[in-house]
Design an enzyme around this catalytic site. Sequence first.
Site, PDB file in Angstrom:
ATOM      1  N   GLU A 105      45.943  84.938  26.533  1.00  0.00           N
ATOM      2  CA  GLU A 105      45.169  85.504  26.561  1.00  0.00           C
ATOM      3  C   GLU A 105      44.416  86.587  26.821  1.00  0.00           C
ATOM      4  OE1 GLU A 105      43.401  81.972  23.057  1.00  0.00           O
ATOM      5  OE2 GLU A 105      42.917  81.318  25.312  1.00  0.00           O
ATOM      6  N   TYR A 145      48.706  68.944  21.125  1.00  0.00           N
ATOM      7  CA  TYR A 145      46.366  69.814  21.759  1.00  0.00           C
ATOM      8  C   TYR A 145      45.665  68.510  21.134  1.00  0.00           C
ATOM      9  CZ  TYR A 145      47.065  74.039  24.198  1.00  0.00           C
ATOM     10  OH  TYR A 145      47.677  75.136  24.902  1.00  0.00           O
ATOM     11  N   PHE A 146      45.310  67.628  22.379  1.00  0.00           N
ATOM     12  CA  PHE A 146      44.558  66.458  21.991  1.00  0.00           C
ATOM     13  C   PHE A 146      42.939  67.031  21.700  1.00  0.00           C
ATOM     14  CE2 PHE A 146      47.631  63.611  24.435  1.00  0.00           C
ATOM     15  CZ  PHE A 146      48.654  64.108  24.074  1.00  0.00           C
ATOM     16  N   ASP A 147      43.200  68.371  22.182  1.00  0.00           N
ATOM     17  CA  ASP A 147      40.869  68.651  21.447  1.00  0.00           C
ATOM     18  C   ASP A 147      40.978  68.217  20.060  1.00  0.00           C
ATOM     19  OD1 ASP A 147      43.224  70.582  21.342  1.00  0.00           O
ATOM     20  OD2 ASP A 147      41.286  72.293  21.957  1.00  0.00           O
ATOM     21  N   ARG A 193      35.225  74.591  30.584  1.00  0.00           N
ATOM     22  CA  ARG A 193      34.334  74.588  29.873  1.00  0.00           C
ATOM     23  C   ARG A 193      32.557  73.161  29.748  1.00  0.00           C
ATOM     24  NH1 ARG A 193      38.788  76.786  27.904  1.00  0.00           N
ATOM     25  NH2 ARG A 193      39.311  78.666  27.156  1.00  0.00           N
ATOM     26  N   TRP A 230      41.648  70.775  25.806  1.00  0.00           N
ATOM     27  CA  TRP A 230      40.445  71.796  26.275  1.00  0.00           C
ATOM     28  C   TRP A 230      39.141  71.260  25.733  1.00  0.00           C
ATOM     29  CZ3 TRP A 230      42.196  75.686  28.741  1.00  0.00           C
ATOM     30  CH2 TRP A 230      43.912  76.167  28.847  1.00  0.00           C
ATOM     31  N   THR A 231      38.366  71.465  26.476  1.00  0.00           N
ATOM     32  CA  THR A 231      37.566  71.000  26.660  1.00  0.00           C
ATOM     33  C   THR A 231      35.475  71.366  26.367  1.00  0.00           C
ATOM     34  OG1 THR A 231      36.244  70.944  28.873  1.00  0.00           O
ATOM     35  CG2 THR A 231      37.663  69.035  28.683  1.00  0.00           C
ATOM     36  N   GLU A 232      35.886  72.909  25.163  1.00  0.00           N
ATOM     37  CA  GLU A 232      34.866  73.355  24.980  1.00  0.00           C
ATOM     38  C   GLU A 232      33.824  72.255  24.311  1.00  0.00           C
ATOM     39  OE1 GLU A 232      38.004  73.981  24.190  1.00  0.00           O
ATOM     40  OE2 GLU A 232      37.926  76.691  23.812  1.00  0.00           O
TER      41      GLU A 232
END
Length: 762
Positions: free
Chosen positions: A330, A421-423, A165, A471-473
């Site tokens: 997913e 989840y660190f996002d 991402r 996750w880097t969105e």
Amino acid sequence: MSARFLILCSLILTLFSCSEPQVKLTSPSIIPAPQSLQVNPGHFTINEETTLSNNDDFTASYNFLLSFLKDATDRDWDTKYSDNNVIILEYDSSIISKEGYNIISTDRNITIKSSTDAGAFYAVQSLIQLMPADIKNATEIYIPAVTIKDEPRFNYRGMHLDVSRHMFDVDFIKKYIDAMAMLKMNNFHWHLTDDQGWRIEIKKYPKLQEIAAYRDSTLLGHYNDTPHQYDGKRYGGYYTQEEVREVIAFAKARHINVIPEIEMPGHAQAAIAAYPELGCTGNNIDVAMKWGVFEDIYCPNEATFTFLENVLDEVMELFPSKYIHIGGDEAPKTQWKTSNVAQKVIKENGLKDEYELQSYFIQRMEKYINSKGRQIIGWDEILEGGLAPNATVMSWRGVEGAIEAAKAGHDVIMTPTSHCYFDYYQSENDDEPLAIGGFLPLEKVYNFNPIPEELTAEEAQLVLGVQGNVWTEYIKTSEQVEYMVFPRIFAMSEVAWSPSGERDYLEFVSRVENFNKRLQVLNINYANHLYELEGSLNEDQAYELTTMLPNNEIRFTLDGTLPVATSTVYEGPIPFKENMSLKAAVFENGEQLSSLFTQEFHYHKGVGATISINKEPHKSYPGSGAAGLINGIKGSDSRYGDSEWLGFWGDDIEIEIEFEEPIEINEIDLRFYHAPSQWVYAPEKYYLHLETEKGIISDLITIPNQNENLVISNYNSERFKGYEDLKFSKLRLVIPNYGTIPDGNQGAGNKAWTFIDEIIIN
Ligand code: TNX
């Protein structure tokens, strides 16, 4: 006495008293906390004559410590043996744990004992944390005399990083790995492919580099902000095989295994954009420019299997890791349902449906990977339609996947969104950088229990460990990665390494604070919410404020004005008997130390009533229990998962509220969270049953589809028109879950979550 001597004296006063030289040592503050640490009298001093001795072949550890010391002291280190003033790395067969070690530091020597290089390496990490944080500028390097005996709780201690991402350069990847090593983590899960970009060079498929590695534009703002807008800028890149090798070697020298993730069959849009024949439609598509789940997934045709096998050949050639992560999450089955190819595979292999086809896909790839002597890890969706025989499951949608897998005899790694989840947001402050959503404060990570109660002691052995996911969105820069990771990685490292059992959060926080100096020296960006105020209602309906700041002086106002150094001093819980607008902060000598804490209180007719729910909220999102739904406090408008929002996964819920005496009601306002990108859906309808002296009035209420609003307030004043003369003694709400998440949405096919908060009765 010369002036110079006086100045020198005052300079080093923190360490010595001039008349009576005495070292002031800070107490050891190691993260993750070791199994046992005993502080003894005395200290070791590293001086010009100190030597380093590698009595045994602890090469990686020795080299690591040697280069650290050289850099810190700016001198060459003599490695000849001496038995005084020496740091010794020594083999000790009595240390059975493969990663265990002992450190004994005295006035004379420091001895590191281990039976493996890995153990010695972790000893070195602990030793460094016993040294001054700013070692390069320290006048003297003291190490307290200690006896440490240590070994990890779990074998798998992971951190993940999504580079699809957003991408980060090799220098940053190394910095990330270094930080992991410092915290004794040993698996770097490198998420290399996804819909928005393919990031690893595969020589056989040049279009992965030319096409799949770049997207034409990127979504601006949050996915929930509609209409979607884009930046119009080309974005991308990839790691060359040479760079990948460099990263792996760097990690290896730090006892970190690098697990590559090559996603299949979903999250494959970038690859299909490069090679449309890998998809079921054959259409030309773009590398994804927004976040979410996409319907273009790999088609289960022979061309795809050949492609993936060839890709994996190159991947396995590069990565020595025993584990290869094949994703598996997913993957919407929409295209498979209408694809002749997919349907043919279903028929020919006697499969029941598309879920069994996904399982067939994964098992076929597993066989290939096993044939090369490696094993697969997959996200917990790989359980659907039958689990591949040797797979390790990474449980992310909760712990349910882990329970199912462990009960079936499979290894599992715990990484549920609720705690790993660190996002997700880490603070409720409004000025946090934009994040995907959710709320995962440091304390929640710290209190994560990776062993689900449902497992027997034997099954619990299959829990290999834990992992934090990044996750880097919404994380565009390496500084922001650091901000999201620190300090939560400290808590995760402690969950992974330190002994289970009673935990003292306050003591942990003091070590984190201590570590912040180290982070500054290492130029690591971190979030600092350690001393924010927190509040909760106690049983006497009074609001209690707490802070971890020592010598705190909390000052507050109740009329909505900002607290200042002269505002009322908080001396005990504030009774809640009417509407209040609380604002508070910690002050010291007239200066505000904490950030501003605000809380609105709505004194409505439900406050103090009796409430029950037919289901317990999900363990990961208990809020403050049923009572929290009528405590007069609304949850956050922008983060579910705080102490007010109750989360239920797939459950239909029934709530009953009984008033002490029958009351008049003019309006009920229900609050639901609605964030489809995170599987959270407000219900489409619910039932309201009201008990009056004249019988029960029932109503079905529909909630208009409000696509992307985060909090849906559903007022019901109309319902009460004509009931002005009635009094209500009881209220029952029947709230069906939204159901299965429809195709085309994030989490399609999964049960939706219901998040409910204050039920405001006027
Ligand atoms: C779910 S975790 C995903 C990712 C997203 C993440 C955002 C998993 C296996 N899939 O594709 O980036 O949520 O939190």
